[in-house]
Write an enzyme that holds these catalytic residues in place. Sequence first.
Site, PDB file in Angstrom:
ATOM      1  N   LYS A 133       0.835  -1.195   0.000  1.00  0.00           N
ATOM      2  CA  LYS A 133       0.000   0.000   0.000  1.00  0.00           C
ATOM      3  C   LYS A 133       0.874   1.251   0.000  1.00  0.00           C
ATOM      4  CE  LYS A 133      -1.970   1.361   3.889  1.00  0.00           C
ATOM      5  NZ  LYS A 133      -1.688   2.801   4.051  1.00  0.00           N
ATOM      6  N   LYS A 140       7.574   0.780   1.587  1.00  0.00           N
ATOM      7  CA  LYS A 140       8.291  -0.005   0.582  1.00  0.00           C
ATOM      8  C   LYS A 140       9.621   0.644   0.231  1.00  0.00           C
ATOM      9  CE  LYS A 140       5.320   0.173  -2.711  1.00  0.00           C
ATOM     10  NZ  LYS A 140       4.524   1.226  -2.049  1.00  0.00           N
ATOM     11  N   LYS A 180       4.838   8.184  -7.828  1.00  0.00           N
ATOM     12  CA  LYS A 180       5.348   9.215  -6.917  1.00  0.00           C
ATOM     13  C   LYS A 180       6.839   9.437  -7.102  1.00  0.00           C
ATOM     14  CE  LYS A 180       4.156   7.552  -2.884  1.00  0.00           C
ATOM     15  NZ  LYS A 180       3.647   6.239  -3.279  1.00  0.00           N
ATOM     16  N   ASP A 199      -1.589  -1.442  -6.210  1.00  0.00           N
ATOM     17  CA  ASP A 199      -2.847  -1.444  -6.951  1.00  0.00           C
ATOM     18  C   ASP A 199      -2.732  -2.356  -8.168  1.00  0.00           C
ATOM     19  OD1 ASP A 199      -5.333  -0.909  -7.903  1.00  0.00           O
ATOM     20  OD2 ASP A 199      -4.974   1.176  -8.426  1.00  0.00           O
TER      21      ASP A 199
END
Length: 338
Positions: free
Chosen positions: A48, A53, A79, A167
């Site tokens: 998520k 991460k 990002k 996702d």
Amino acid sequence: MSSSTIPAEAAITLMRNMALRAEAAVEPAPVSTGPVTKETQIIAIYGKGGIGKSFTLANLSYMMAQQGKKVLLIGCDPKSDTTSLLFGGRACPTIIETSSRKKLAGEPVAIGDVCFKRDGVYAMELGGPEVGRGCGGRGIIHGFELLEKLGFHEWGFDYVLLDFLGDVVCGGFGLPIARDMCQKVIVVASNDLQSLYVANNVCSAVEYFRKLGGNVGVAGMVINRDDGTGEAAAFAGQVGIPVLSVIPANDDIRRKSASYEIIGRPDSPWGPLFAQLADNVGTSLPVRPKPMTQDQLLGLFSADTVGRNVVLEPATQFDMCGKTEIKRETLEVVYDAA
């Protein structure tokens, strides 16, 4: 087209459909339990957004390099923050931005334009489109197409670590699983429902593509910001994947991470933790997970936390319109059986 050719075409179509059904009905071979045979281990890490991460991968890749491994870290999150900790907070030029700029100038993209290194770790960011101006998953696909042109499959690394947003319902973010671009997947999660929901989605994606003949398996879970409540470990046990490391919720880690300090150093107090994680990542075997249902996932948490005791009350026409629904007889004609 003459009428005489239609039956022949229909027969060919029928035969093709029957062959596809027969192929789909064959259960795929079990996931390999032997050692990874490819020289380069390509590992996709999912989780998520905001779960840690990038923090985990920056320190893991740094420790692997200190152990003498040749490591490539690729940020696949729009990002573009995977390499920020590794490079002390400095932004790394992304492949998508660089590709667009070079294309306008009529120049080819070179390795030195997009790949940078620090203390033995090589790193790059795929990047993504500007906000509201494109699909992040499509950007991932474009980025990997460019990497292949740059010779991605010929690079001689011991490890290639891919940092992906969790996702996987998006085709671009599910690319490594769908196209067997990696040998194994690692999920990063914590003791909260949302991160475990994402981890379960990743396991579901792996299982789905295994049924279609894929070969990717889940090598394990990294539990980040562990507060000792145990939901993440319980999840890993139920889906059948090992816990590779438990990184505690610690103020020292939080402060150092916020100031872009690498803690995965051999001389750091946290060095042994990341050294063990590096060993576990290298030797872990990809397994076929058993994804949980939504109710099973909720069952990891107390009813007060997730609201399992809530009763679903159907809405009425009066609720929606402020008036009572008028029942009208159907105009459908019903015939008695002959």
